[in-house]
Design a protein around this motif. Structure first.
Motif, PDB file in Angstrom:
ATOM      1  N   GLY A  54      20.133  47.332  -1.741  1.00  0.00           N
ATOM      2  CA  GLY A  54      20.560  48.710  -1.535  1.00  0.00           C
ATOM      3  C   GLY A  54      21.951  48.753  -0.933  1.00  0.00           C
ATOM      4  N   PHE A  55      22.797  49.667  -1.419  1.00  0.00           N
ATOM      5  CA  PHE A  55      24.176  49.781  -0.942  1.00  0.00           C
ATOM      6  C   PHE A  55      24.729  51.142  -1.335  1.00  0.00           C
ATOM      7  N   ASP A  56      25.876  51.482  -0.760  1.00  0.00           N
ATOM      8  CA  ASP A  56      26.625  52.653  -1.187  1.00  0.00           C
ATOM      9  C   ASP A  56      28.084  52.235  -1.316  1.00  0.00           C
ATOM     10  N   THR A  57      28.879  53.040  -1.965  1.00  0.00           N
ATOM     11  CA  THR A  57      30.271  52.666  -2.220  1.00  0.00           C
ATOM     12  C   THR A  57      31.160  52.965  -1.027  1.00  0.00           C
ATOM     13  N   PHE A  58      31.848  51.940  -0.552  1.00  0.00           N
ATOM     14  CA  PHE A  58      32.877  52.016   0.485  1.00  0.00           C
ATOM     15  C   PHE A  58      33.970  51.035   0.061  1.00  0.00           C
ATOM     16  N   LYS A  59      35.186  51.497   0.009  1.00  0.00           N
ATOM     17  CA  LYS A  59      36.294  50.638  -0.384  1.00  0.00           C
ATOM     18  C   LYS A  59      36.789  49.849   0.824  1.00  0.00           C
ATOM     19  N   PRO A  60      36.879  48.497   0.742  1.00  0.00           N
ATOM     20  CA  PRO A  60      36.614  47.605  -0.400  1.00  0.00           C
ATOM     21  C   PRO A  60      35.266  46.896  -0.305  1.00  0.00           C
ATOM     22  N   TRP A  61      34.310  47.484   0.386  1.00  0.00           N
ATOM     23  CA  TRP A  61      32.993  46.852   0.505  1.00  0.00           C
ATOM     24  C   TRP A  61      32.289  46.818  -0.848  1.00  0.00           C
ATOM     25  N   ALA A  62      32.271  47.981  -1.509  1.00  0.00           N
ATOM     26  CA  ALA A  62      31.647  48.078  -2.830  1.00  0.00           C
ATOM     27  C   ALA A  62      32.304  49.230  -3.571  1.00  0.00           C
ATOM     28  N   ILE A  63      32.915  48.921  -4.713  1.00  0.00           N
ATOM     29  CA  ILE A  63      33.625  49.911  -5.520  1.00  0.00           C
ATOM     30  C   ILE A  63      33.440  49.563  -6.995  1.00  0.00           C
ATOM     31  N   GLU A  74      30.957  43.216  -0.255  1.00  0.00           N
ATOM     32  CA  GLU A  74      29.504  43.170  -0.150  1.00  0.00           C
ATOM     33  C   GLU A  74      28.851  42.796  -1.479  1.00  0.00           C
ATOM     34  N   ILE A  75      29.483  43.138  -2.585  1.00  0.00           N
ATOM     35  CA  ILE A  75      28.948  42.750  -3.893  1.00  0.00           C
ATOM     36  C   ILE A  75      28.990  41.234  -4.031  1.00  0.00           C
ATOM     37  N   GLU A  76      30.084  40.630  -3.596  1.00  0.00           N
ATOM     38  CA  GLU A  76      30.192  39.167  -3.628  1.00  0.00           C
ATOM     39  C   GLU A  76      29.180  38.524  -2.689  1.00  0.00           C
ATOM     40  N   VAL A  77      29.017  39.108  -1.503  1.00  0.00           N
ATOM     41  CA  VAL A  77      28.043  38.572  -0.547  1.00  0.00           C
ATOM     42  C   VAL A  77      26.639  38.608  -1.151  1.00  0.00           C
ATOM     43  N   ALA A  78      26.275  39.725  -1.770  1.00  0.00           N
ATOM     44  CA  ALA A  78      24.945  39.852  -2.363  1.00  0.00           C
ATOM     45  C   ALA A  78      24.741  38.845  -3.494  1.00  0.00           C
ATOM     46  N   LYS A  79      25.752  38.656  -4.307  1.00  0.00           N
ATOM     47  CA  LYS A  79      25.640  37.697  -5.416  1.00  0.00           C
ATOM     48  C   LYS A  79      25.509  36.267  -4.897  1.00  0.00           C
ATOM     49  N   LYS A  80      26.259  35.936  -3.850  1.00  0.00           N
ATOM     50  CA  LYS A  80      26.175  34.602  -3.263  1.00  0.00           C
ATOM     51  C   LYS A  80      24.808  34.376  -2.635  1.00  0.00           C
ATOM     52  N   LEU A  81      24.296  35.377  -1.947  1.00  0.00           N
ATOM     53  CA  LEU A  81      22.977  35.293  -1.330  1.00  0.00           C
ATOM     54  C   LEU A  81      21.912  35.037  -2.389  1.00  0.00           C
ATOM     55  N   ALA A  82      21.977  35.790  -3.494  1.00  0.00           N
ATOM     56  CA  ALA A  82      21.013  35.631  -4.576  1.00  0.00           C
ATOM     57  C   ALA A  82      21.136  34.242  -5.213  1.00  0.00           C
ATOM     58  N   GLU A  83      22.369  33.787  -5.391  1.00  0.00           N
ATOM     59  CA  GLU A  83      22.593  32.460  -5.971  1.00  0.00           C
ATOM     60  C   GLU A  83      21.953  31.364  -5.110  1.00  0.00           C
ATOM     61  N   ASP A  84      22.129  31.471  -3.791  1.00  0.00           N
ATOM     62  CA  ASP A  84      21.558  30.471  -2.889  1.00  0.00           C
ATOM     63  C   ASP A  84      20.042  30.566  -2.799  1.00  0.00           C
ATOM     64  N   MET A  85      19.493  31.727  -3.144  1.00  0.00           N
ATOM     65  CA  MET A  85      18.040  31.887  -3.214  1.00  0.00           C
ATOM     66  C   MET A  85      17.484  31.373  -4.536  1.00  0.00           C
ATOM     67  N   GLY A  86      18.378  31.297  -5.546  1.00  0.00           N
ATOM     68  CA  GLY A  86      17.933  30.909  -6.875  1.00  0.00           C
ATOM     69  C   GLY A  86      17.306  32.044  -7.646  1.00  0.00           C
ATOM     70  N   VAL A  87      17.750  33.285  -7.357  1.00  0.00           N
ATOM     71  CA  VAL A  87      17.214  34.466  -8.044  1.00  0.00           C
ATOM     72  C   VAL A  87      18.355  35.326  -8.567  1.00  0.00           C
ATOM     73  N   ASP A  88      18.012  36.297  -9.397  1.00  0.00           N
ATOM     74  CA  ASP A  88      18.985  37.278  -9.868  1.00  0.00           C
ATOM     75  C   ASP A  88      19.148  38.367  -8.816  1.00  0.00           C
ATOM     76  N   VAL A  89      20.195  39.182  -8.978  1.00  0.00           N
ATOM     77  CA  VAL A  89      20.408  40.284  -8.056  1.00  0.00           C
ATOM     78  C   VAL A  89      20.397  41.605  -8.821  1.00  0.00           C
ATOM     79  N   GLU A  90      19.715  42.588  -8.268  1.00  0.00           N
ATOM     80  CA  GLU A  90      19.677  43.938  -8.834  1.00  0.00           C
ATOM     81  C   GLU A  90      20.260  44.894  -7.802  1.00  0.00           C
TER      82      GLU A  90
END
Length: 280
Positions: A54-63, A74-90
């Motif tokens: 869950g997120f909302d748009t804040f520049k440059p956190w998520a745009i 935050e989009i990069e952080v979420a993708k990295k977190l998912a990668e290290d978990m071995g799962v996809d991100v929604e």
């Protein structure tokens, strides 16, 4: 007499046991015993193969970039977190004012959206170890507030401040500028428009938005303060009662900080303008 006393004692004991249900199988309690077999959200994410963010748009956190895709720190952080978990991100875009209720009702697994830790929020959710720190800053109208260079000069009944509803910027504005008139808006773009249309003397928001706006509209806006006037820990927010998930997140923060990945991406998004070309 001794035999009689033993017999009488045995008989009395049997009567007591019968009164308590002697000779019958124990009745099951109508209230089930508490179970410790609660499934961790971490286990559910791994089984599902997807972590919902869950997120909302804040520049440059998520745009959104030119193609309509979400980008940002935050989009990069979420993708990295998912990668290290071995799962996809929604990604689940959610209005900031309702993001905690949405988490609590299970619309997503975690908030990754530049959320500051506050005591009030912590009563409702659990926070991980901080993975960054953010501060509040201000950008002012050169037309309505020329020459002002301190918080005190904006703390007057004649001053109007634009902030986003439900953010710590709104709380900071109320605390540091109690005499000013505070205007609350659901969207960040609305606060910016209010400032650019000269209906607000200044805008209070997390850095680096004020600095970015001052640079983008240099002929209309300026930074009245040299530094941020608050420093706030930013952390992941999850539902209460899941220590396994929280433990994993805490250790992810420690490991990722130790490798310099978080610092590298924070510098890119908050200290450079290289990413600006992606949204223009």
């Amino acid at each position: 007499m001794k035999l009689f006393r033993h017999t009488a004692t045995a008989a009395l004991l049997c009567l007591v046991l019968l009164a308590q249900g002697c000779g019958q199988p124990p009745r099951e309690s109508s209230t089930p015993a508490p179970s410790d077999a609660r499934t961790s959200q971490l286990e559910e994410i791994l089984k599902r193969g997807t972590i919902r963010v869950g997120f909302d748009t804040f520049k440059p956190w998520a745009i959104k970039d030119r193609d309509g895709n979400y980008i940002g720190f935050e989009i990069e952080v979420a993708k990295k977190l998912a990668e290290d978990m071995g799962v996809d991100v929604e990604f689940v875009p959610t209005k900031w004012s309702g993001i905690i209720p949405a988490l609590l009702t299970g619309k997503f697994d975690i908030i990754i959206g530049g959320m500051s830790v506050t005591p009030a929020r912590n009563l409702k959710v659990n926070f991980s170890a901080p993975y960054e720190f953010s501060g509040m800053s201000m950008v002012a109208s050169g037309t309505l507030a020329p020459g002002r260079d301190s918080l005190e000069q904006f703390n007057t009944p004649e001053t109007t401040i634009a902030v986003r509803l439900g953010t710590t910027a709104a709380e900071a504005a109320k605390n540091f500028l109690p005499k000013a008139k505070i205007l609350f808006f659901d969207e960040e773009s609305q606060t910016i428009q209010e400032l650019l249309n000269n209906r607000a003397h200044a805008l209070v928001a997390s850095s680096p938005l004020p600095a970015n706006l001052a640079a983008e509209y240099a002929n209309r806006l300026y930074l009245p303060l040299d530094d941020d006037f608050t420093s706030e820990p930013i952390a992941f927010a999850v539902r209460k009662g899941d220590l396994d998930f929280l433990n994993w997140l805490d250790n992810w923060v420690r490991v990722t900080l130790s490798k310099g990945w978080l610092q590298n991406r924070y510098h890119y998004w908050f200290a450079t303008s290289e990413w600006e070309s992606l949204i223009e």
